[in-house]
Design a protein around this motif. Sequence first.
Motif, PDB file in Angstrom:
ATOM      1  N   ILE A 175      11.580  46.547  -3.702  1.00 18.89           N
ATOM      2  CA  ILE A 175      11.389  45.199  -3.837  1.00 18.89           C
ATOM      3  C   ILE A 175      10.792  44.915  -2.347  1.00 18.89           C
ATOM      4  O   ILE A 175      11.763  44.855  -1.437  1.00 18.89           O
ATOM      5  N   LEU A 176       9.612  44.454  -1.808  1.00 20.82           N
ATOM      6  CA  LEU A 176       9.509  44.104  -0.772  1.00 20.82           C
ATOM      7  C   LEU A 176       9.286  42.519  -0.549  1.00 20.82           C
ATOM      8  O   LEU A 176       8.871  41.791  -1.487  1.00 20.82           O
ATOM      9  N   ASN A 177      10.076  41.794   0.371  1.00 18.72           N
ATOM     10  CA  ASN A 177      10.352  40.657   0.338  1.00 18.72           C
ATOM     11  C   ASN A 177       9.943  39.939   1.701  1.00 18.72           C
ATOM     12  O   ASN A 177      10.418  40.186   2.861  1.00 18.72           O
ATOM     13  N   LEU A 178       8.645  39.434   1.563  1.00 13.42           N
ATOM     14  CA  LEU A 178       8.163  38.868   2.783  1.00 13.42           C
ATOM     15  C   LEU A 178       8.585  37.591   3.058  1.00 13.42           C
ATOM     16  O   LEU A 178       8.758  36.652   2.341  1.00 13.42           O
ATOM     17  N   THR A 179       9.096  37.344   4.242  1.00 17.51           N
ATOM     18  CA  THR A 179       9.857  36.327   4.477  1.00 17.51           C
ATOM     19  C   THR A 179       9.121  35.671   6.009  1.00 17.51           C
ATOM     20  O   THR A 179       8.483  36.001   6.703  1.00 17.51           O
ATOM     21  N   SER A 180       9.560  34.181   5.968  1.00  9.10           N
ATOM     22  CA  SER A 180       9.415  33.448   7.169  1.00  9.10           C
ATOM     23  C   SER A 180      10.468  32.426   7.555  1.00  9.10           C
ATOM     24  O   SER A 180      10.870  31.517   6.812  1.00  9.10           O
ATOM     25  N   LYS A 181      10.976  32.466   8.752  1.00  9.25           N
ATOM     26  CA  LYS A 181      11.992  31.581   9.212  1.00  9.25           C
ATOM     27  C   LYS A 181      11.154  29.974   9.459  1.00  9.25           C
ATOM     28  O   LYS A 181      11.837  29.123   9.618  1.00  9.25           O
ATOM     29  N   SER A 182      10.032  30.049   9.659  1.00  6.04           N
ATOM     30  CA  SER A 182       9.013  28.843   9.818  1.00  6.04           C
ATOM     31  C   SER A 182       8.700  28.113   8.462  1.00  6.04           C
ATOM     32  O   SER A 182       8.040  27.130   8.713  1.00  6.04           O
ATOM     33  N   ASP A 183       9.183  28.658   7.547  1.00  2.00           N
ATOM     34  CA  ASP A 183       8.673  28.239   6.084  1.00  2.00           C
ATOM     35  C   ASP A 183       9.546  26.804   5.813  1.00  2.00           C
ATOM     36  O   ASP A 183      10.657  26.725   5.489  1.00  2.00           O
ATOM     37  N   HIS A 216      20.079  44.565   0.684  1.00  2.00           N
ATOM     38  CA  HIS A 216      20.352  45.033  -0.787  1.00  2.00           C
ATOM     39  C   HIS A 216      19.878  46.277  -0.711  1.00  2.00           C
ATOM     40  O   HIS A 216      18.777  46.784  -0.056  1.00  2.00           O
ATOM     41  N   ALA A 217      20.380  47.245  -1.726  1.00  2.14           N
ATOM     42  CA  ALA A 217      20.009  48.599  -1.808  1.00  2.14           C
ATOM     43  C   ALA A 217      18.341  48.437  -2.209  1.00  2.14           C
ATOM     44  O   ALA A 217      17.677  49.476  -1.653  1.00  2.14           O
ATOM     45  N   ARG A 218      17.757  47.796  -2.697  1.00  2.00           N
ATOM     46  CA  ARG A 218      16.466  47.894  -3.323  1.00  2.00           C
ATOM     47  C   ARG A 218      15.392  46.963  -2.459  1.00  2.00           C
ATOM     48  O   ARG A 218      14.090  46.980  -2.496  1.00  2.00           O
ATOM     49  N   ILE A 219      16.012  45.959  -1.682  1.00  2.00           N
ATOM     50  CA  ILE A 219      15.235  45.111  -0.941  1.00  2.00           C
ATOM     51  C   ILE A 219      14.666  45.461   0.399  1.00  2.00           C
ATOM     52  O   ILE A 219      15.750  45.714   0.978  1.00  2.00           O
ATOM     53  N   ARG A 220      13.278  45.330   0.667  1.00  2.00           N
ATOM     54  CA  ARG A 220      13.050  45.550   2.129  1.00  2.00           C
ATOM     55  C   ARG A 220      12.272  44.192   2.705  1.00  2.00           C
ATOM     56  O   ARG A 220      11.542  43.906   2.080  1.00  2.00           O
TER      57      ARG A 220
END
Length: 304
Positions: A175-183, A216-220
């Motif tokens: 699972i690729l988790n694209l994140t932003s603290k500015s959201d 998480h084991a599957r989350i990047r």
Amino acid sequence: PEGGGLAKKVNVEVLMSDSLVENEIYVLIHGFNNHQGEAEFAYQGFRDRQTEQLQPQRYWRLTKQLRDTFWPGDAEWTQPLDCIDFMVYPKAVGVARNAGKKLAAFLVGLDAPKIVNFIGHSLGCRLILETVLGIQKLDQAELVGKICLMAAAVPVFMLTEGERLDKAGFVPDEILNLTSKSDRVLHYAFPAGQTAAGPSSEGFFPGALGRHGMIHARIRNRIIYKANHGDYWGHIGRDGGNERRRSILANKYVAELFGWKRLKKRTIDSRQVAYEQESRNFETKLKKDRLPGYSRRIRSRTLS
């Protein structure tokens, strides 16, 4: 097009003669408060960014594998003021849960494909994980390949041990988790909206996966630095603008996740290079400084 409730079953519109016989497909799922036209605009932005970075033969192949998915994430009525739809967000959470069950049953019932990958945004990420959970409950977990979540409107706690989406988190290969603290949407609106959807089941002012990430084991987790909530697909922003730079980086990470062959040389300006370096530097700093402490136990869990 706009308004209306969840269909009784998945309706398929076949645009190509071989579109239902691909061994591997990529399912695109839009987020909350998107009617059909807005979702199509977002999906086209994704296609535009991939056109820019993929070799022609790979992009042509990809066009045969993409599946645009539409679900009623907006209000059930048509109205001139689209911003009012935010008031129905708590109900939309329930729609995402139910839509996931229907989509899971539909995908499992197909003769093809053999591998289903998912790319989603905002509340569409919740729909994806609910779909994966449904597929897992139907004993077809091997159908799920990889997942990309962009600005995921998913409570972090739901992927912890024993919670609703716990098992779904271990079904995909990655699972690729694209994140932003500015959201700002996930920072200000999401916690209240989830609480209104049901504090006993959806959490009391929970943190969003698309803003905080988790161990998480599957989350990047990958950072799209300074990205706003709508800066991922690629449909927002002008040439050389900040929104475009953010979507270029997001789509680069998507291509890397799925192993799509890229052009040997990317034609990007110095500002894009500087932005991507800044984003990586910020990501390194966050890894050192913080991640939700309550999710650390997942790192040592077995997959049995």
